[in-house]
Structure formats: C-alpha cells, structure tokens
Design a protein around this motif. Structure first.
Motif, short mmCIF file in Angstrom:
data_model
loop_
_atom_site.label_atom_id
_atom_site.label_comp_id
_atom_site.label_asym_id
_atom_site.label_seq_id
_atom_site.Cartn_x
_atom_site.Cartn_y
_atom_site.Cartn_z
N ARG A 6 0.84 -1.20 0.00
CA ARG A 6 0.00 0.00 0.00
C ARG A 6 0.87 1.24 0.00
N LEU A 12 -7.28 12.37 0.50
CA LEU A 12 -8.61 11.90 0.18
C LEU A 12 -9.46 13.04 -0.35
N VAL A 16 -14.32 10.42 -1.35
CA VAL A 16 -13.80 9.28 -0.58
C VAL A 16 -14.13 9.46 0.89
N LEU A 20 -16.18 6.78 3.07
CA LEU A 20 -15.10 6.07 3.75
C LEU A 20 -15.55 4.76 4.39
N LEU A 28 -6.63 2.04 0.05
CA LEU A 28 -6.22 3.39 0.45
C LEU A 28 -4.78 3.36 0.97
N VAL A 32 -3.58 8.71 5.63
CA VAL A 32 -4.45 9.54 4.79
C VAL A 32 -4.55 10.95 5.35
N TYR A 118 -6.85 10.48 -3.91
CA TYR A 118 -7.78 9.35 -3.94
C TYR A 118 -9.19 9.90 -4.09
N VAL A 137 -10.92 4.97 -6.45
CA VAL A 137 -11.26 3.84 -5.56
C VAL A 137 -12.76 3.62 -5.55
#
Length: 137
Positions: A6, A12, A16, A20, A28, A32, A118, A137
């Motif tokens: 990762r 974010l 997102v 979440l 992710l 973050v 993201y 995502v």
C-alpha cells in the motif's frame, strides 16, 4: 493488497471521505490526509438537505472527520499549484470554473503536498496526468 504494498500517504477527495465507511481500506494509503477544502464541503453538507435524518448523518460525518483529521491548508504553494492545474485543464478543453473549482483546488492541495489524490470521481480530475497521481477507488 498487502500492507507493505500500500502507498504510504495520500490525500482523500471529498467523495472518498463521504464514502469512507463503504471503501475497503486496503485500496487506500496507510496514512491519509484531507484538505481544508474537503472539510469545508463536508461542513456544508448538513445545511444542504431538508431531510432531518440525512442532516443528522451528515452532521455525524462532519464531527467524525473533525475528530480524525488535521486538514492540510490551502496555502501559497497550493495557490501556485492551482494555476498549473487550471492551465492543464483548460489546455485539455475542459472548464476550470464553477462547480469544478473546489475539485481542482483539492487537486492543487495534493500537487503542492506531493501526494496522490484518492477519489471516487475520476472523471472530475481528467487532464491532470503528469501533475497529480489520481487514484480512483
């Protein structure tokens, strides 16, 4: 994706943060962050509905986000990055103002911080190749 594979850090997008609880955390980054602009959008959420149950859900989301994140500022470096973002979007023949402006300001925050962005709305960030690593995502 194993934890070692990762990415280390990422920003974010509002989409997102809102979803979440529906997103598999393995897609992710390990650490973050959110932009102050995302926090502003989330703060506006409870005021954008007349449904009491939805207002309560949005207020809860806001309070959880405020407790969990110390948002990245939109500072002078982000302002300069925004100029580069707008130039790229306009060169691609897309609009850079109106409802897209906040998305592009968030992208500028990611660019200035050197973080991948993201999002659930990859189309909102088309034309940023080479500037911001956008991860859908």
């Amino acid at each position: 994706m194993a934890e070692a594979q990762r990415p280390g850090r990422g920003l974010l997008d509002t989409s997102v943060l809102i979803d979440l609880d529906k997103i598999d955390v393995s897609v992710l980054p390990i650490a973050v962050a959110v932009s102050v602009l995302t926090m502003a959008e989330v703060a506006a959420g409870p005021h954008a509905t007349d449904d009491p149950a939805e207002r309560a859900r949005r207020q809860d989301r806001l309070q959880r986000a405020e407790a969990a994140f110390d948002p990245l500022p939109f500072d002078g470096e982000a302002a300069r990055a925004y100029g580069r973002i707008v130039a790229a979007v306009m060169a691609a023949g897309r609009k850079a103002r109106g409802t897209r402006a906040v998305d592009l300001l968030i992208a500028a925050t990611a660019l200035s911080a050197g973080l991948p962005l993201y999002t659930r709305n990859g189309n909102d960030f088309r034309a940023l190749d080479g500037l911001v690593d956008v991860v859908v995502v």
